[in-house]
Design an enzyme around this catalytic site. Sequence first.
Site, PDB file in Angstrom:
ATOM      1  N   GLU A   1       8.724   3.287   5.062  1.00 29.07           N
ATOM      2  CA  GLU A   1       7.462   3.019   5.861  1.00 29.07           C
ATOM      3  C   GLU A   1       7.578   1.625   6.048  1.00 29.07           C
ATOM      4  O   GLU A   1       7.500   0.870   5.174  1.00 29.07           O
ATOM      5  CB  GLU A   1       6.474   3.786   5.442  1.00 29.07           C
ATOM      6  CG  GLU A   1       5.097   3.704   6.558  1.00 29.07           C
ATOM      7  CD  GLU A   1       4.031   4.206   6.310  1.00 29.07           C
ATOM      8  OE1 GLU A   1       2.878   3.931   6.910  1.00 29.07           O
ATOM      9  OE2 GLU A   1       3.875   4.658   5.021  1.00 29.07           O
TER      10      GLU A   1
ATOM     11  N   ARG B   1      10.475   8.204 -10.158  1.00 30.41           N
ATOM     12  CA  ARG B   1      10.307   6.759  -9.360  1.00 30.41           C
ATOM     13  C   ARG B   1      10.770   5.798 -10.363  1.00 30.41           C
ATOM     14  O   ARG B   1      10.965   5.735 -11.609  1.00 30.41           O
ATOM     15  CB  ARG B   1       8.837   6.452  -9.355  1.00 30.41           C
ATOM     16  CG  ARG B   1       8.003   7.276  -8.397  1.00 30.41           C
ATOM     17  CD  ARG B   1       6.735   7.185  -8.144  1.00 30.41           C
ATOM     18  NE  ARG B   1       6.105   5.615  -8.157  1.00 30.41           N
ATOM     19  CZ  ARG B   1       5.714   5.132  -7.184  1.00 30.41           C
ATOM     20  NH1 ARG B   1       5.544   5.839  -5.932  1.00 30.41           N
ATOM     21  NH2 ARG B   1       5.323   3.687  -7.300  1.00 30.41           N
TER      22      ARG B   1
ATOM     23  N   LYS C   1       2.093  -0.151  -2.618  1.00 29.41           N
ATOM     24  CA  LYS C   1       1.926  -1.566  -1.704  1.00 29.41           C
ATOM     25  C   LYS C   1       0.533  -1.912  -1.140  1.00 29.41           C
ATOM     26  O   LYS C   1       0.358  -3.247  -1.032  1.00 29.41           O
ATOM     27  CB  LYS C   1       2.525  -0.658  -0.201  1.00 29.41           C
ATOM     28  CG  LYS C   1       4.212  -0.641  -0.337  1.00 29.41           C
ATOM     29  CD  LYS C   1       4.413   0.027   1.030  1.00 29.41           C
ATOM     30  CE  LYS C   1       6.144   0.365   1.090  1.00 29.41           C
ATOM     31  NZ  LYS C   1       6.443   0.819   2.342  1.00 29.41           N
TER      32      LYS C   1
END
Length: 560
Positions: free
Chosen positions: A35, A263, A273
Amino acid sequence: MEEEKKSLNFIEQIIEDDLANGMPKENLRFRFPPEPNGYLHIGHAKAICLNFGLGQKYNAPVNLRFDDTNPDKEEQEFVDSIREDVKWLGFEWSEERYASDYFQQLYDWAVQLIKEGKAYIDDQSSEVINEQRKTPFEPGIESPFRNRSVEENLEIFERMKAGEFEEGTHVLRAKIDMTSPNMNMRDPVMYRILKRPHHRTGDTWKIYPMYDWTHGESDYIEGISHSLCSLEFKNHRDLYEWYANNVELPNQPQKPKQREFARGNVSYMITSKRKLMKLVQEGVVTGWDDPRMPTISGLRRRGYTPESIKNFWNTAGVAKRDNVLDISLLEFSVRDHLNKIAPRVFAVIDPVKVVIENYPEGQVEELEIENNPEDETAGTRIVPFTREIYIEREDFMEEAPKKFFRLSLGNEVRLKGAYFIKAERVEKDAEGNITTIYATYDPETKSGSGTEASKRKVKGTLHWVSATENIPIEVREYDRLFTVESPDAEKDVDFLQFVNPNSLTIKEGFAEPALKDAKVEDKFQFQRIGYFALDRDSSAEKLIFNRTVTLKDTWAKVNK
């Protein structure tokens, strides 16, 4: 063959099994779908290496797709930075795609689901909807709008699209199962009203699809065979499959398969983020590419190489369970690579002057010194040697203990690539600080001369820089941004309290003249000090170097 099978990670094994069960190899297609709401970080590098690595292994296309469904947080700046980071890591994508490319198709499918009684408009607030979902241990409460007529749903949805309603007044929900133990299946929201301009579609749309609805359908549209995502999306898999199974594309041969991997978490780093944005906005760091940041652009600016990051993730492997990798492994990876490729140079960052009293005044001797003993092809360079030089202040003591193998009064050391010198006396200022060391040299001890004198045993070898033939430099010594291994482990504790106040130290020093031709991001080993990269803040008047990593892992020793 058996050995090769054992070396496969579990994702590769899934793909091998699919191929063995009849999936045509030409149907393999992967994607990296960030994104564009921030800069990529070290964790994203794992996903990049995994997806593009599979593309290389199986000679399959890999798309770079921007999942741009939230106009509030997405910017072209982030799109550009993501492109640059992927290319810098050494990967090329087959096609560049955007979720926004599919907004019309997603809308058409949503209309189809409404017509089939599989979606409905809900007029309730997000707070009420969340409350009605209850918990995994009790059934949810159905919305009073769940059985609205198809005609009314279609009419309201069309008016939502036309911008007739205010934000928050209506959402489109999938009609699935309000009793499912998987909370994601309890009539998830597919569309919300957002009257915000999009970085690509402008003001065209007044409604935007939610991530879960967009992501899986985008994979389907693009013909992705294996949709690889982090473990946090594992409980979204049922919804991913429900969405994919309730739409059809006539010419698409396969439905995508979602599979999850652990992850990429690294100690002393954060990868949220939102929190990285906070560091930038509150001025804790100078920007997304601050060399203390875990962003790919920050690591690049600090002096990390693409090879070191790829080697790090290759060594770490692909796991099924989340864990935290020791940052020392990342530092080892870059140290190991730079040791092979970085030219050796002389720089002194806490200088004290040495006057070699018996060396000819005004003479500039050109010494030929090898660039990298680890690389036979690296060649040599010329380093000027003069009567006055600088050495590191910590490399001298007037009265030294037994295990001090550097310069002290009455003792001899070798100057790297030059001569043996002996300290004779010192000069101090009014505060008692040493300003000048006076020494003598033995002209028979020149490095490489092969003389008997040059073969004498001395316990110390020092780096140095000519005091008259040099260039001034600024050195930025970066350390870990946080003082604890998991700065965001506790949800109710402000992670900013763990910021390391000593994460940046700026020093002024001198380097050999050869560095004047260095270009931004060029990497060097400052002999006996560490690895450094030229920063973009440099000017013709002053070169600025970022410390990438020390020569050895000193953190564990200092902090144990």
